[in-house]
Design an enzyme around this catalytic site. Structure first.
Site, PDB file in Angstrom:
ATOM      1  N   ARG A 179     153.333  62.227 -17.906  1.00 57.25           N
ATOM      2  CA  ARG A 179     154.053  62.501 -16.659  1.00 57.25           C
ATOM      3  C   ARG A 179     155.018  61.365 -16.328  1.00 57.25           C
ATOM      4  O   ARG A 179     154.636  60.363 -15.725  1.00 57.25           O
ATOM      5  CB  ARG A 179     153.065  62.685 -15.508  1.00 57.25           C
ATOM      6  N   ASP A 461     146.819  58.730  -3.184  1.00 54.54           N
ATOM      7  CA  ASP A 461     147.957  58.317  -4.000  1.00 54.54           C
ATOM      8  C   ASP A 461     149.241  58.590  -3.234  1.00 54.54           C
ATOM      9  O   ASP A 461     149.225  58.787  -2.010  1.00 54.54           O
ATOM     10  CB  ASP A 461     147.937  59.028  -5.351  1.00 54.54           C
TER      11      ASP A 461
END
Length: 584
Positions: A179, A461
């Protein structure tokens, strides 16, 4: 033949090619990563990066300008998004399908999410786990310091080339879903033709150059997650990048596969078009909750009709706007032969497997993930490695075969109203305090070089930080009243609550009782941590009190002087350290 000259003292790399001289500027290696730096930045890899970035630089700028133009149009016109008339023919054509995915992608019930590969020990544990895949995350779960990027990229290279100790061969390990950063991020440490490099091209280019062929030869990739794609034009650009890269590296067309994360409300109206643009390279679409919810504030936050209530009380995947989004994503993917995956379970299992709290957490995750399975998803992610096997058993119990592509969801009809319906509910004092704490602690984590942290039994996050700061900004903007006591959410109230949250967090730190022999070291670390936390609180207030909504908190932080100085002054040296090493 290319000639080159590299002078790392001058931080400039000059190449003399048939087309003429070209230049790059690259910062020197972070302390302790000289060998990794030399491995990654070879002459050939730098040439490849230069050509990749210079080829697509203008198109990256174009898609970012299209984002701004579209946002301005929505603001000025007051219009709402809908399914595009110009692409009706794509949606109405029943014939087209995405190419079938390779065998290793056909059964990915449970992936590990938010795994920043610079965390070597967690990366190794993930490779040893029974998970079917790993989201190797340079985006939401990662803080993109120069140290973290180089360490993470090098760890991926070592995993792919079987250089990590005691881990399975790459063909037997969980599949790596790489990613790269999203389009909004830049790499400050590389200049190409006088401009900072786009973060995703920096990450993607190095991963492909060093790992692409080996992954392909071992039937294990190269596979990617694409973050924060907002339109089919951005998917078209990624497809062009894939085609170009495969040709340059001598890989067969279509071997790169990518899952697009639908993290923006505008992209929800273009899911078929996104699949169509990537039909030769698609590994499907992914739905989450918090980045997607935050995008409503990003695009429509100034509109009273889009006031998003307290996320901790009123926002979950069972609400109409989120359930419709998930149902449409599954229907769209399966109709076109693409895989549909759900979001990440952020809850953490308590260590005592026999405790009531352990049972409660497992039951909560099971209930939410069962909703996704029944909606037809082919897989989802967990953060806690202890959840992998229970969730794999859940899939086995409620599904048959490798995936649920046969679940076409013909029962689903989703309208624009369904996708744009805000849930009912208000704002609570507890929810406001929680959002403030998450926002402050996320910035604090970034200043320490971390991309995620643990708070109240779950991992947080950039996605949860995004929704947290978005809600606080929006509640101030609309002078929303608290359910508890009718106080108005204002600059003064948020500032006062931030001070109280800081006191609570500092008290937790102060409650630690070190050994006498470590007292001096403890006090030094305590006051350093407290100063950093105060800085994070100041930065959080800057973000939520802005007149205009900052589009991404990660962009804002990545361009902030305090964060940049924390790297250049040596304050962020390693993921497993939190020490201040001033060059003075």
């Amino acid at each position: 033949m290319n000639q080159h000259h590299i002078d790392f003292n001058m931080l400039t790399v000059f190449f003399f090619c048939p087309q003429g001289p070209v230049s790059m500027e690259l910062s020197p290696p972070p302390s302790g990563l000289e060998a990794e730096y030399e491995t990654l930045f070879t002459t050939d890899s730098l040439l490849f990066l230069h050509e990749l970035i210079s080829t697509f630089n203008e198109e990256v700028d174009e898609v970012l300008r299209l984002r701004m133009s579209r946002k301005a149009h929505l603001d000025l016109s007051g219009e709402l998004p809908s399914f595009l008339k110009s692409t009706t023919h794509i949606r109405r054509d029943p014939a087209w399908r995405v190419l079938p995915v390779p065998l290793r992608l056909q059964r990915r019930h449970v992936d590990i999410g938010d795994l920043a590969p610079c965390d070597t020990q967690r990366f190794i544990k993930a490779l040893l786990s029974p998970a079917q895949g790993i989201q190797v995350d340079f985006d939401d779960g990662n803080c993109p310091t120069y140290h973290n990027q180089i360490k993470g990229l090098h760890n991926v290279l070592k995993a792919v080339h079987n250089q990590l100790p005691d881990v399975p061969h790459i063909s037997q390990a969980p599949v790596l879903m790489l990613r790269p950063r999203a389009w909004n991020m830049v790499e400050h440490n590389m200049m190409v033709e006088g401009r900072e490099a786009p973060g995703p091209l920096f990450d993607f280019g190095l991963l492909m150059f060093h790992c692409g062929n080996t992954l392909f030869e071992n039937n294990s990739g190269p596979f990617f997650y694409l973050s924060k794609v907002e339109s089919f034009m951005e998917a078209r650009l990624w497809n062009k990048i894939f085609v170009w890269t495969q040709q340059k590296l001598g890989l067969p067309l279509g071997c790169i596969k990518a899952t697009v994360l639908i993290e923006n409300v505008l992209a929800a109206f273009e899911m078929e078009e996104i699949l169509y643009e990537l039909r030769d390279h698609s590994a499907g679409l992914n739905c989450g909750i918090w980045d997607y919810s935050a995008s409503f504030v990003n695009k429509f936050g100034h509109r009273q009709a889009f006031l998003l209530p307290d996320r901790s009380k009123y926002v979950n995947m069972e609400k109409r706007f989120l359930r419709s989004y998930m149902d449409l994503l599954v229907q769209t993917c399966h109709r076109r032969g693409a895989l549909a995956t759900g979001g990440m379970a952020a809850l953490l299992l308590p260590q005592d497997a026999l405790s009531d709290s352990h049972s409660r957490v497992l039951a909560a995750v099971t209930r939410l993930k069962l909703l996704e399975i029944k909606a037809g998803v082919d897989g989802f992610m967990v953060y806690d490695l202890g959840l992998i096997e229970p969730m794999q058993k859940l899939f086995k119990l409620h599904t048959e075969g490798d995936n649920q592509l046969h679940q076409l969801r013909n029962d689903v009809t989703v309208t624009p109203d369904d996708l744009l319906s805000m849930p009912a509910g208000g704002v609570t004092l507890n929810g406001l305090r929680y959002n403030i704490a998450v926002g402050v602690l996320f910035i604090n984590a970034w200043l320490a070089g971390y991309g995620h942290f643990f708070y109240r039994g779950q991992v947080e996050d950039s996605a949860t930080a995004e929704i947290s700061r978005s809600q606080v900004w929006q509640w101030i903007r609309h002078q929303t009243q608290l359910e508890d006591d009718s106080r108005v959410v204002s600059r003064r109230l948020v500032t006062d609550l931030t001070i109280k949250v800081m006191m609570d967090l500092s008290a937790r730190c102060h409650s630690v009782r070190p050994a006498i022999s470590a007292l001096c070291l403890f006090l030094s670390a305590f006051f350093s941590a407290k100063q950093k936390l105060n800085t994070a609180a100041d930065m959080f207030l800057e973000v939520v009190l802005k007149r205009d909504f900052p589009e991404f908190i990660t962009t804002y932080l990545n361009q902030d002087h305090t964060f940049l100085c924390s790297q250049s002054c040596g304050q962020v040296e390693a993921l497993d350290k939190d020490t201040h090493q001033s060059k003075l």
